[in-house]
Design a protein around this motif. Structure first.
Motif, PDB file in Angstrom:
ATOM      1  N   MET A  13       0.830  -1.187   0.000  1.00  0.00           N
ATOM      2  CA  MET A  13       0.000   0.000   0.000  1.00  0.00           C
ATOM      3  C   MET A  13       0.870   1.244   0.000  1.00  0.00           C
ATOM      4  N   LYS A  14       0.452   2.222  -0.785  1.00  0.00           N
ATOM      5  CA  LYS A  14       1.144   3.497  -0.848  1.00  0.00           C
ATOM      6  C   LYS A  14       0.175   4.563  -0.354  1.00  0.00           C
ATOM      7  N   LEU A  15       0.536   5.246   0.700  1.00  0.00           N
ATOM      8  CA  LEU A  15      -0.314   6.295   1.256  1.00  0.00           C
ATOM      9  C   LEU A  15       0.285   7.659   0.954  1.00  0.00           C
ATOM     10  N   PHE A  16      -0.567   8.619   0.695  1.00  0.00           N
ATOM     11  CA  PHE A  16      -0.154  10.001   0.572  1.00  0.00           C
ATOM     12  C   PHE A  16      -0.695  10.724   1.798  1.00  0.00           C
ATOM     13  N   ILE A  17       0.197  11.208   2.621  1.00  0.00           N
ATOM     14  CA  ILE A  17      -0.203  11.873   3.863  1.00  0.00           C
ATOM     15  C   ILE A  17       0.171  13.343   3.752  1.00  0.00           C
ATOM     16  N   THR A  23       3.094  17.069   1.518  1.00  0.00           N
ATOM     17  CA  THR A  23       2.635  15.719   1.223  1.00  0.00           C
ATOM     18  C   THR A  23       3.830  14.784   1.191  1.00  0.00           C
ATOM     19  N   ARG A  24       3.666  13.642   1.860  1.00  0.00           N
ATOM     20  CA  ARG A  24       4.725  12.635   1.850  1.00  0.00           C
ATOM     21  C   ARG A  24       4.111  11.287   1.520  1.00  0.00           C
ATOM     22  N   THR A  36      -2.187   1.076  11.538  1.00  0.00           N
ATOM     23  CA  THR A  36      -2.059   2.533  11.546  1.00  0.00           C
ATOM     24  C   THR A  36      -3.421   3.211  11.647  1.00  0.00           C
ATOM     25  N   GLN A  37      -3.455   4.347  12.294  1.00  0.00           N
ATOM     26  CA  GLN A  37      -4.699   5.091  12.454  1.00  0.00           C
ATOM     27  C   GLN A  37      -4.929   6.030  11.280  1.00  0.00           C
ATOM     28  N   GLU A  38      -3.922   6.149  10.399  1.00  0.00           N
ATOM     29  CA  GLU A  38      -4.064   7.046   9.252  1.00  0.00           C
ATOM     30  C   GLU A  38      -4.925   6.430   8.168  1.00  0.00           C
TER      31      GLU A  38
END
Length: 161
Positions: A13-17, A23-24, A36-38
């Motif tokens: 999985m790739k997340l953008f936070i 943005t990372r 994770t809670q994100e």
């Protein structure tokens, strides 16, 4: 690529936070993504074929159905195309033309790509498109025997020409 959290399993999985306008990207394995809670959901790639089949109106083939045709070049079947969501090769377009046409019409809303018309140099093209639409409308009005409206459309066509 390894999970950036545990550094042990393969990341799926790739997340953008985005935090404070920055943005990372974060790569996580399935276990870390669940923890994770994100993340409010976990994407399950196994449901993609069923989603595509439901979207395009196809059902899974029954066990007693006859053997379906396959592409002579790449060997892919139409049911596999609907599961994968993509064709195997350029010959697939010819092989499965009768099955693909209604599918593409349903997805794209028509059988012809109309594209965009350039704003600066598109006047002549816009004029031809308008003429074509008016001629189609004129034919429909003639078939409906609405001759007064057809005369108005005919005059509009002459004005554009």
């Amino acid at each position: 690529m390894l999970c950036q959290h545990c550094q042990q399993q393969e990341a799926i999985m790739k997340l953008f936070i985005t935090e404070n306008g920055q943005t990372r990207e974060v790569y996580l394995c399935e276990n870390c993504a669940k923890k994770t809670q994100e993340v409010s959901f976990v994407f399950n790639p196994a449901i993609v074929p069923e989603f595509l089949q439901a979207l395009f109106g196809f059902n899974s083939p029954a066990k007693d159905q006859p053997v379906e045709t396959t592409c002579p070049k790449c060997g892919i079947s139409f049911s596999r195309i609907t599961q994968a969501g993509k064709l195997g090769c350029s010959t697939c377009y010819e092989t499965f033309e009768t099955q693909l046409e209604p599918l593409l019409r349903r997805v794209h809303g028509g059988g012809q790509n109309v594209g965009k018309i350039p704003a600066r140099r598109g006047a002549a093209l816009r004029n031809r498109v308008e003429q074509r639409k008016l001629k189609e409308k004129l034919q429909g009005l003639i078939q409906q025997e609405a001759f007064e409206e057809a005369a108005i459309v005919r005059d509009q066509i002459r004005q554009l020409e």
